[in-house]
Structures are given as C-alpha cells and as structure tokens.
Scaffold this motif. Structure first.
Motif, short mmCIF file in Angstrom:
data_model
loop_
_atom_site.label_atom_id
_atom_site.label_comp_id
_atom_site.label_asym_id
_atom_site.label_seq_id
_atom_site.Cartn_x
_atom_site.Cartn_y
_atom_site.Cartn_z
N MET A 89 -1.92 24.07 -8.72
CA MET A 89 -0.70 23.27 -9.03
C MET A 89 -0.67 22.00 -8.19
N GLU A 90 -1.07 22.13 -6.91
CA GLU A 90 -1.12 20.96 -6.03
C GLU A 90 -2.14 19.94 -6.53
N GLU A 91 -3.30 20.44 -6.98
CA GLU A 91 -4.34 19.55 -7.50
C GLU A 91 -3.89 18.86 -8.78
N ASP A 92 -3.20 19.60 -9.64
CA ASP A 92 -2.66 19.00 -10.87
C ASP A 92 -1.62 17.92 -10.53
N GLU A 93 -0.80 18.21 -9.53
CA GLU A 93 0.23 17.25 -9.12
C GLU A 93 -0.42 15.97 -8.59
N GLU A 94 -1.51 16.14 -7.82
CA GLU A 94 -2.22 14.97 -7.29
C GLU A 94 -2.81 14.14 -8.43
N THR A 95 -3.35 14.83 -9.45
CA THR A 95 -3.89 14.13 -10.63
C THR A 95 -2.80 13.34 -11.33
N TYR A 96 -1.65 13.97 -11.50
CA TYR A 96 -0.54 13.32 -12.20
C TYR A 96 -0.02 12.12 -11.40
N ASN A 97 0.14 12.32 -10.09
CA ASN A 97 0.63 11.23 -9.23
C ASN A 97 -0.36 10.07 -9.20
N GLY A 98 -1.66 10.39 -9.25
CA GLY A 98 -2.68 9.35 -9.30
C GLY A 98 -2.55 8.52 -10.57
N TRP A 99 -2.31 9.21 -11.71
CA TRP A 99 -2.11 8.51 -12.99
C TRP A 99 -0.85 7.64 -12.92
N ARG A 100 0.22 8.20 -12.37
CA ARG A 100 1.50 7.47 -12.29
C ARG A 100 1.32 6.20 -11.44
N SER A 101 0.64 6.35 -10.29
CA SER A 101 0.41 5.19 -9.41
C SER A 101 -0.46 4.15 -10.10
N LEU A 102 -1.44 4.62 -10.86
CA LEU A 102 -2.35 3.72 -11.57
C LEU A 102 -1.59 2.91 -12.62
N VAL A 103 -0.72 3.56 -13.37
CA VAL A 103 0.08 2.87 -14.39
C VAL A 103 1.04 1.87 -13.72
N ASP A 104 1.65 2.31 -12.61
CA ASP A 104 2.57 1.40 -11.89
C ASP A 104 1.81 0.18 -11.36
N LEU A 105 0.61 0.43 -10.82
CA LEU A 105 -0.22 -0.68 -10.31
C LEU A 105 -0.59 -1.63 -11.45
N ALA A 106 -0.98 -1.06 -12.60
CA ALA A 106 -1.34 -1.89 -13.76
C ALA A 106 -0.18 -2.78 -14.16
N GLY A 107 1.03 -2.21 -14.13
CA GLY A 107 2.23 -2.99 -14.47
C GLY A 107 2.43 -4.17 -13.54
N ASN B 109 -4.20 -3.77 -19.58
CA ASN B 109 -3.28 -3.38 -20.66
C ASN B 109 -3.58 -1.96 -21.12
N TYR B 110 -4.86 -1.64 -21.25
CA TYR B 110 -5.28 -0.29 -21.64
C TYR B 110 -4.83 0.72 -20.58
N VAL B 111 -5.03 0.36 -19.31
CA VAL B 111 -4.62 1.25 -18.21
C VAL B 111 -3.12 1.48 -18.24
N TYR B 112 -2.37 0.39 -18.44
CA TYR B 112 -0.90 0.47 -18.43
C TYR B 112 -0.37 1.37 -19.55
N ASN B 113 -1.06 1.35 -20.68
CA ASN B 113 -0.62 2.14 -21.85
C ASN B 113 -1.30 3.51 -21.95
N SER B 114 -2.05 3.90 -20.93
CA SER B 114 -2.76 5.19 -20.99
C SER B 114 -1.76 6.35 -20.96
N ALA C 83 0.82 -1.22 0.00
CA ALA C 83 0.00 0.00 0.00
C ALA C 83 0.85 1.26 0.00
N GLN C 84 2.08 1.17 0.51
CA GLN C 84 2.96 2.33 0.55
C GLN C 84 3.50 2.68 -0.84
N ASP C 85 3.44 1.75 -1.76
CA ASP C 85 4.01 1.96 -3.09
C ASP C 85 3.09 2.73 -4.03
N PHE C 86 1.81 2.85 -3.67
CA PHE C 86 0.84 3.51 -4.55
C PHE C 86 0.12 4.61 -3.80
N ASN C 87 -0.07 5.74 -4.46
CA ASN C 87 -0.78 6.86 -3.84
C ASN C 87 -1.86 7.35 -4.78
#
Length: 338
Positions: free
Chosen positions: A151-169, A95-100, A25-29
């Motif tokens: 900017m903080e909200e945008d960063e949270e959106t980006y980090n959410g996408w990054r975590s989602l792609v990492d989780l998909a992997g 696969n779609y999530v990972y390649n988003s 759980a610590q690896d994804f935010n």
C-alpha cells in the motif's frame, strides 16, 4: 567578461554537489525513484577515462594494460569529447504528461496491494497451521505486513504521478522555478561535468534559458593520440599545438550545441543562450584566468534545421548569432557575452 549569470532567478550544478533550487523543490515529491525513473528517461552513459590519466601521469613504456583496448577506449573518449551534441535527451511532451491518466483509483486499493490482498484472501492454511494456531497467526501477520508495504509503494507511485502532473502544469505555465526543478531532477548535463567544472542556469523570461558552462578543455582534450605499433605495442604521439587547439574548438562548439539541445528537449523555451567559460593564459600578466570563449544564442527551430544540413559543430555554430575569437595557432581569445 565577468563570470556568472546576473538574473533574478538562477541556480548552479557542480560536480558531486546537490543543487539548492529553493522552495520550489518542496512542492514536488518524486519519491525514491526520482523524476528520471518515473518518466522512464534513460541515464546517459558516462565516459571512463581512468586509463588515460594513468598514461598521462606516467611513462608510456610503463603501461602494462591491454594496448588494443587502450586504443579503442581512446577513440571512444575522443568521440565523446568532440561529439557531445550527439548525446542529448529525448524531447518531453509536457502536454501529454499533464493529461496522463491517474495510475489507479486512489479511493481503491492499488495494483500492488490488490495482488497481496488476493493472496491473503485465497490463502489455504497448512495442516500444521490448522493444528498450531500461533503459526497461522504468524503467517497472517507477515502477509498483513506485506500488504501495508504494498500500500505504501502504491501510494508513492500515485504521489509521484500527482507531482509529475503538477510539475507539468507549472512548466506549461512558464514557471521558471519549475524549469529549474526539471533540470535539478533530470540532471541532463551531468556527463558534461566529466569534462568541466560547473553549470549555472538563469532566466528572467519563460521563453529563454541562459546557461553558463565552466569548461576545462585542457583537461578534457588529450594532448596526444594513441595507436598500435606494428608489433602491437601502444604508441603515444603528441599532437601539434594547432591540432590540439582545433580539437578544443570542436569540443567547445559541440558542448554548446549539446547544452541547447537538452534545454530544448526538456523545456518549452524557444531560445537558449549559452556562455562557455574556459581557462586562458593572459600573456600581459603571465597568469591563467577564466574567461568567456564562446557566447551563442540558439533558436529551437533553426537548430533542428542546422543539424540536418551542417556536418560539424563549428559549421552549426555559424548559423547562429555568436561571439567567438579562435585561431588554430593561438586558440581561443576572450569575447564579450551576447
């Protein structure tokens, strides 16, 4: 029929308790929105059966609510109790999530910040702000604060996408801890907890998930039916033992199918083994105890075919390797697990 799953990796989901799935759980935010919101997966509607508890605990003559609404809600509850398998999640294409694609270029301003910056750049001071510089400074400070928040909200959106792609992997690699993270974040079976006690998920293999569900069929399936009398009053009719047992068997089978469907929808597993535990009166010792009443091994492709060709949950069960001892007159008896 000892309870609990015996796997190297497992975790439990109980009513009102946050699951502890360990270090993964610590690896994804997924930020304040959570994975379900980020992935735009709808929450399942929960069944409100408060009025039924009122009727069960009191005398039917004392019921002062809307009788027609009570009958309607009773039928809704019965549809939910016997139709859990019709309320499963939609399938996730990992696969779609990972390649988003990334939501925006991380080296530039995000969409929310860009909108605020355009507002700042195009701002025309009022007459009073031109005269009183402190007013303009206050206004600019307020907009800069708005920019920082964006900017903080945008960063949270980006980090959410990054975590989602990492989780998909990790999911695509067959990482069982990542499977648990998906279940923990999406909580696919929470509406089933209205009718039961808890779930335990366990696995030693990336292609199979094992799930134990501790049910509470006696509390979930009413012992009565509700209808309207000719004068429009609420009528409560007690079900026979065999009628009640039959409804319990449908509820148990439906729950097992629903569990498997959600595991197949959310995870790239080919098999889901479901063990359902329920209360059982051991007549030898005149004591109520929890035992396994159904153990079934579902296969992804066969379940899709069975659902199209079979009508009832009990018919669908017959298509899979399972252990179940049930009669309408007696109900369930304990079985060995698959």
């Amino acid at each position: 029929t000892k309870m609990g799953l015996r796997f190297r990796k497992s975790f439990t989901v109980s009513k009102g308790v946050e699951p502890d799935i360990g270090e993964i759980a610590q690896d994804f935010n997924f930020g304040s929105e959570g994975l379900r919101r980020i992935m735009n997966i709808n929450e399942k509607n929960k069944t409100d059966n408060v009025f039924l508890r009122e009727i069960l605990s009191g005398n039917i003559e004392e019921f002062r609510g809307d009788a027609k609404a009570a009958v309607s809600e009773y039928h809704e509850l019965m549809d939910a109790v016997t139709g859990m398998h019709r309320r499963s999640d939609e399938r996730i294409d990992w696969n779609y999530v990972y390649n988003s694609p990334q939501p925006f270029n991380i080296n530039a301003l995000g969409p929310k910040a860009l909108k605020v910056k355009e507002k700042i750049d195009g701002y025309v001071p009022s007459a009073s702000e031109k005269i009183f510089k402190s007013r303009l400074e206050k206004k600019m400070a307020s907009m800069k604060e708005e920019l920082l928040k964006a900017m903080e909200e945008d960063e949270e959106t980006y980090n959410g996408w990054r975590s989602l792609v990492d989780l998909a992997g990790e999911v695509l690699k067959g990482n069982i801890d990542a499977y648990f993270e998906v279940i923990s974040e999406l909580r696919p079976l929470d509406d089933l907890l209205e009718f039961g006690v808890d779930f335990e998920f366990g696995s030693n293999s990336s292609d199979t998930m094992h799930v134990e569900y501790v049910a509470d069929s006696a509390g979930a399936v009413p012992f009565f039916s509700l209808s309207l009398s000719k004068t429009g009053r609420l009528q409560k009719t007690n079900l026979s033992k065999s009628q009640h047992n039959e409804l319990i068997s449908i509820h148990i089978a439906s729950s097992a199918i629903r569990i498997a469907k959600d595991m197949f929808a959310l995870l790239p597993v080919e098999k889901t083994v479901v063990h359902i535990v329920d209360n059982y009166i051991n007549e030898l010792i005149s004591k109520k105890e929890r035992v396994t009443v159904l153990s079934v091994e579902f296969e992804r492709d066969r379940l899709e075919i069975a659902e199209k060709s079979k009508i009832t949950p009990l018919d669908i069960l017959q298509e899979f390797r399972h252990n179940m001892k049930f009669t309408k007159s007696y109900g369930f008896r304990p079985v060995e697990r698959i």
